[in-house]
Design an enzyme around this catalytic site. Sequence first.
Site, PDB file in Angstrom:
ATOM      1  N   ALA A  70       0.841  -1.193   0.000  1.00  2.00           N
ATOM      2  CA  ALA A  70       0.000   0.000   0.000  1.00  2.00           C
ATOM      3  C   ALA A  70       0.874   1.240   0.000  1.00  2.00           C
ATOM      4  CB  ALA A  70      -0.923   0.010   1.215  1.00  2.00           C
ATOM      5  N   ASP A  71       0.305   2.317  -0.491  1.00  2.00           N
ATOM      6  CA  ASP A  71       0.981   3.604  -0.437  1.00  2.00           C
ATOM      7  C   ASP A  71      -0.069   4.695  -0.338  1.00  2.00           C
ATOM      8  OD1 ASP A  71       3.867   4.597  -0.672  1.00  2.00           O
ATOM      9  OD2 ASP A  71       2.746   6.025  -1.904  1.00  2.00           O
ATOM     10  N   THR A  72       0.281   5.756   0.371  1.00  2.00           N
ATOM     11  CA  THR A  72      -0.624   6.884   0.578  1.00  2.00           C
ATOM     12  C   THR A  72       0.091   8.167   0.211  1.00  2.00           C
ATOM     13  OG1 THR A  72      -1.741   5.727   2.390  1.00  2.00           O
ATOM     14  CG2 THR A  72      -2.014   8.125   2.294  1.00  2.00           C
TER      15      THR A  72
END
Length: 190
Positions: A70-72
């Site tokens: 995941a990445d934000t």
Amino acid sequence: MYPEIALASASPRRRELLQQIAVPFSLVQVDVDESLKSDESPGAYVTRLARAKAQAGADKLHFAVPVLGADTIVVVGQHILGKPVDEADFNRMMQLLSGRCHQVLTAVALIGRHSSDICCVTTEVCFRKLSDADIAAYWQSGEPRDKAGGYGIQGQGGRFVSHISGSYSAVVGLPLCETDLLLRNWQEQA
């Protein structure tokens, strides 16, 4: 209920969110180049990073278990705000966010031996107008230093948020509804 997975993330917030929905997981450390490519849109960028993290974890574990990456990112206009490099960078970010709305994009990828799935969730977050004293005190708290966009909605930074439209957990770092659906879909295909 969920399959055993590996999480390709060093984020304690993502670990807490997976624990919140009772996903059994182990951690896998990955090293991914997070450089923005020229002419890459924010959505393409965050999706590429989530996929790259999951793929690196799957490769490292030889596809023994599905890997979640995941990445934000925080986006104001078309400007991506990463983690602040220093206090001046943090002040610049807070001035950009002050009194306006921005988008938080979180992409989640699940990769295994025979299939992969990815989604990207966009949430709109609005900040109240911030004073110089608000900004200085928040920097001194130490909280902003490792946060995309320089703030954590789940911590002291939450006091700046006047409105949110979308997934709160995605702003924290992992959209729970979409992650649940990815994992359920994975089980149905297995």
